[in-house]
Design a protein around this motif. Structure first.
Motif, PDB file in Angstrom:
ATOM      1  N   ALA A  19       0.638  -1.309  -0.025  1.00  0.00           N
ATOM      2  CA  ALA A  19       0.142   0.288   0.121  1.00  0.00           C
ATOM      3  C   ALA A  19       0.669   0.862   0.222  1.00  0.00           C
ATOM      4  N   LEU A  20       1.826   1.089   0.890  1.00  0.00           N
ATOM      5  CA  LEU A  20       2.991   2.639   0.914  1.00  0.00           C
ATOM      6  C   LEU A  20       3.487   2.420  -0.438  1.00  0.00           C
ATOM      7  N   VAL A  21       4.238   1.511  -1.165  1.00  0.00           N
ATOM      8  CA  VAL A  21       4.715   1.891  -2.113  1.00  0.00           C
ATOM      9  C   VAL A  21       4.323   2.005  -3.403  1.00  0.00           C
ATOM     10  N   PHE A  22       2.632   1.264  -3.136  1.00  0.00           N
ATOM     11  CA  PHE A  22       1.967   1.774  -5.131  1.00  0.00           C
ATOM     12  C   PHE A  22       0.761   3.300  -4.800  1.00  0.00           C
ATOM     13  N   THR A  23       0.910   3.206  -3.585  1.00  0.00           N
ATOM     14  CA  THR A  23       0.393   4.750  -3.629  1.00  0.00           C
ATOM     15  C   THR A  23       1.398   5.788  -4.148  1.00  0.00           C
ATOM     16  N   TYR A  24       2.543   5.610  -4.018  1.00  0.00           N
ATOM     17  CA  TYR A  24       3.521   6.823  -4.501  1.00  0.00           C
ATOM     18  C   TYR A  24       3.864   6.837  -5.590  1.00  0.00           C
ATOM     19  N   PHE A  25       3.319   5.668  -6.746  1.00  0.00           N
ATOM     20  CA  PHE A  25       3.897   5.244  -7.911  1.00  0.00           C
ATOM     21  C   PHE A  25       2.287   5.639  -8.221  1.00  0.00           C
ATOM     22  N   GLY A  26       1.288   5.557  -7.854  1.00  0.00           N
ATOM     23  CA  GLY A  26      -0.005   5.446  -8.373  1.00  0.00           C
ATOM     24  C   GLY A  26      -0.264   6.856  -8.272  1.00  0.00           C
ATOM     25  N   LEU A  27       0.254   7.955  -7.421  1.00  0.00           N
ATOM     26  CA  LEU A  27       0.111   8.521  -7.255  1.00  0.00           C
ATOM     27  C   LEU A  27       0.516   9.848  -9.116  1.00  0.00           C
ATOM     28  N   HIS A  28       1.740   9.067  -9.361  1.00  0.00           N
ATOM     29  CA  HIS A  28       2.784   9.578 -10.037  1.00  0.00           C
ATOM     30  C   HIS A  28       2.225   9.528 -11.779  1.00  0.00           C
ATOM     31  N   VAL A  29       1.952   8.006 -11.449  1.00  0.00           N
ATOM     32  CA  VAL A  29       0.399   7.252 -12.700  1.00  0.00           C
ATOM     33  C   VAL A  29      -0.013   8.453 -12.972  1.00  0.00           C
ATOM     34  N   LEU A  30      -1.480   8.875 -12.244  1.00  0.00           N
ATOM     35  CA  LEU A  30      -2.574   9.619 -12.408  1.00  0.00           C
ATOM     36  C   LEU A  30      -2.175  10.797 -12.823  1.00  0.00           C
ATOM     37  N   LYS A  31      -0.779  11.584 -12.895  1.00  0.00           N
ATOM     38  CA  LYS A  31      -0.119  12.407 -12.904  1.00  0.00           C
ATOM     39  C   LYS A  31       0.235  12.314 -14.303  1.00  0.00           C
ATOM     40  N   ARG A  32       0.640  11.764 -14.706  1.00  0.00           N
ATOM     41  CA  ARG A  32       1.333  10.973 -15.754  1.00  0.00           C
ATOM     42  C   ARG A  32       0.350  10.968 -16.695  1.00  0.00           C
ATOM     43  N   GLU A  33      -1.023  11.091 -16.349  1.00  0.00           N
ATOM     44  CA  GLU A  33      -2.181  10.418 -17.177  1.00  0.00           C
ATOM     45  C   GLU A  33      -2.152   8.992 -18.136  1.00  0.00           C
ATOM     46  N   VAL A  34      -1.265   7.555 -17.236  1.00  0.00           N
ATOM     47  CA  VAL A  34      -0.811   6.193 -17.788  1.00  0.00           C
ATOM     48  C   VAL A  34      -1.643   4.945 -16.936  1.00  0.00           C
ATOM     49  N   ILE A  35      -2.839   5.435 -17.051  1.00  0.00           N
ATOM     50  CA  ILE A  35      -3.324   4.824 -15.387  1.00  0.00           C
ATOM     51  C   ILE A  35      -3.369   3.042 -16.091  1.00  0.00           C
ATOM     52  N   PHE A  36      -3.304   2.759 -16.635  1.00  0.00           N
ATOM     53  CA  PHE A  36      -3.047   1.695 -16.967  1.00  0.00           C
ATOM     54  C   PHE A  36      -2.071   0.777 -17.442  1.00  0.00           C
ATOM     55  N   VAL A  37      -0.593   1.976 -17.470  1.00  0.00           N
ATOM     56  CA  VAL A  37       0.574   0.915 -17.379  1.00  0.00           C
ATOM     57  C   VAL A  37       1.526   0.043 -16.571  1.00  0.00           C
ATOM     58  N   ASP A  38       0.211  -0.528 -14.977  1.00  0.00           N
ATOM     59  CA  ASP A  38       0.783  -0.989 -13.766  1.00  0.00           C
ATOM     60  C   ASP A  38      -0.169  -2.141 -14.473  1.00  0.00           C
ATOM     61  N   LEU A  39      -1.336  -2.266 -15.445  1.00  0.00           N
ATOM     62  CA  LEU A  39      -1.793  -3.312 -15.447  1.00  0.00           C
ATOM     63  C   LEU A  39      -0.891  -4.564 -16.374  1.00  0.00           C
TER      64      LEU A  39
END
Length: 273
Positions: A19-39
């Motif tokens: 939860a800690l590490v993915f929240t950090y990356f999730g915020l950056h993914v949202l700002k980069r607008e590449v929502i499905f890059v983790d999938l």
């Protein structure tokens, strides 16, 4: 209560770390607008794991882990290079193409091995309930290493993730894109066999989205998202234990409920303003 603590202690710690590490990356993914890059990266990790499965390698062996990481590195390099050389192509489209091709290749490879259906279901849903303390330690070391690098490189990563203010054909942006995707992919490669594709996506996106509804700075969003991620994971584990249902699916469902509640609270708050 003692039985819950005995069975769920390691999964609970593992979920909090994720939860800690993915929240950090999730915020950056949202700002980069590449929502499905983790999938897409998770699917590439699953492709590597599936190839190891077909070769009859142990799922937690260095060989199987190495294959997952190799496919993630290739995917990260591909994303960065395509955006650098072909800025007219939508990055989301490229991410979607890589995901569907990776998933199809995994099905083809798994079909050649016995118990293919069970393996594919395992990669989707994971087995967070059965993570050991050794697995938690590996996850913690990986998260700590990635976190240190992400902190060290935070300024260039945050500088170059704004697609609206940086030049699309920038060598530096491509380099930091590759670094960002590789750091995210390293955590995914270690966690995919226990968390599964669905839970990885959930932990990356839903806490970050909920946090952005109520906080307007990156630091506050990270703190709030981490709390939501940890609380949602622990609630999902408790519900899974009490209802005797699949753990990964229950955690994902719990986060779906939290997302719905977040939207309701945001509507109520907006109505009061």
């Amino acid at each position: 209560m003692s039985a819950f603590l005995t069975f769920m202690a390691a999964p609970a710690v593992g979920c909090v770390i994720l939860a800690l590490v993915f929240t950090y990356f999730g915020l950056h993914v949202l700002k980069r607008e590449v929502i499905f890059v983790d999938l897409s990266l998770a699917q590439l990790a699953a492709l590597g794991a599936t190839l190891g499965f077909a070769l009859e390698w142990d799922a937690h062996s260095w060989g199987a882990q190495g294959l997952s990481l190799l496919f993630i590195l290739l995917g990260a390099l591909f994303f960065a290079v395509v955006e650098y050389r072909f800025p007219e192509v939508s990055q989301e489209a490229v991410i979607g193409i890589v995901y569907v091709v990776g998933a199809s290749l995994a099905i083809i490879i798994a079909d050649q091995a016995p118990h293919a259906a069970e393996h594919i279901q395992f990669m989707l849903n994971g087995s967070i309930l059965w993570i050991t303390w050794s697995g938690v330690a590996t996850l913690a070391v990986t998260a700590a290493g990635v976190g240190l690098l992400a902190w060290k490189w935070r300024k260039p990563i945050e500088t170059w993730f704004d697609r609206k203010t940086t030049a699309p054909r920038s060598y530096k942006r491509a380099l930091w894109d590759f670094a960002f995707y590789t750091l995210l992919g390293a955590v995914i490669a270690v966690s995919i066999k226990t968390a599964g594709i669905f839970l990885v996506f959930t932990l990356l996106i839903i806490p970050a989205v909920c946090a952005t509804l109520f906080a307007n700075t990156l630091y506050r969003q990270f703190v709030l998202g981490s709390v939501i991620g940890a609380a949602g994971s622990l609630a999902g584990l408790a519900l899974s234990f009490s209802l005797d249902v699949p753990t990964g699916a229950m955690i994902v469902t719990t986060f779906g409920g939290l997302f719905g509640l977040a939207l309701i609270f945001r509507l109520i708050r907006n109505g009061l303003q």
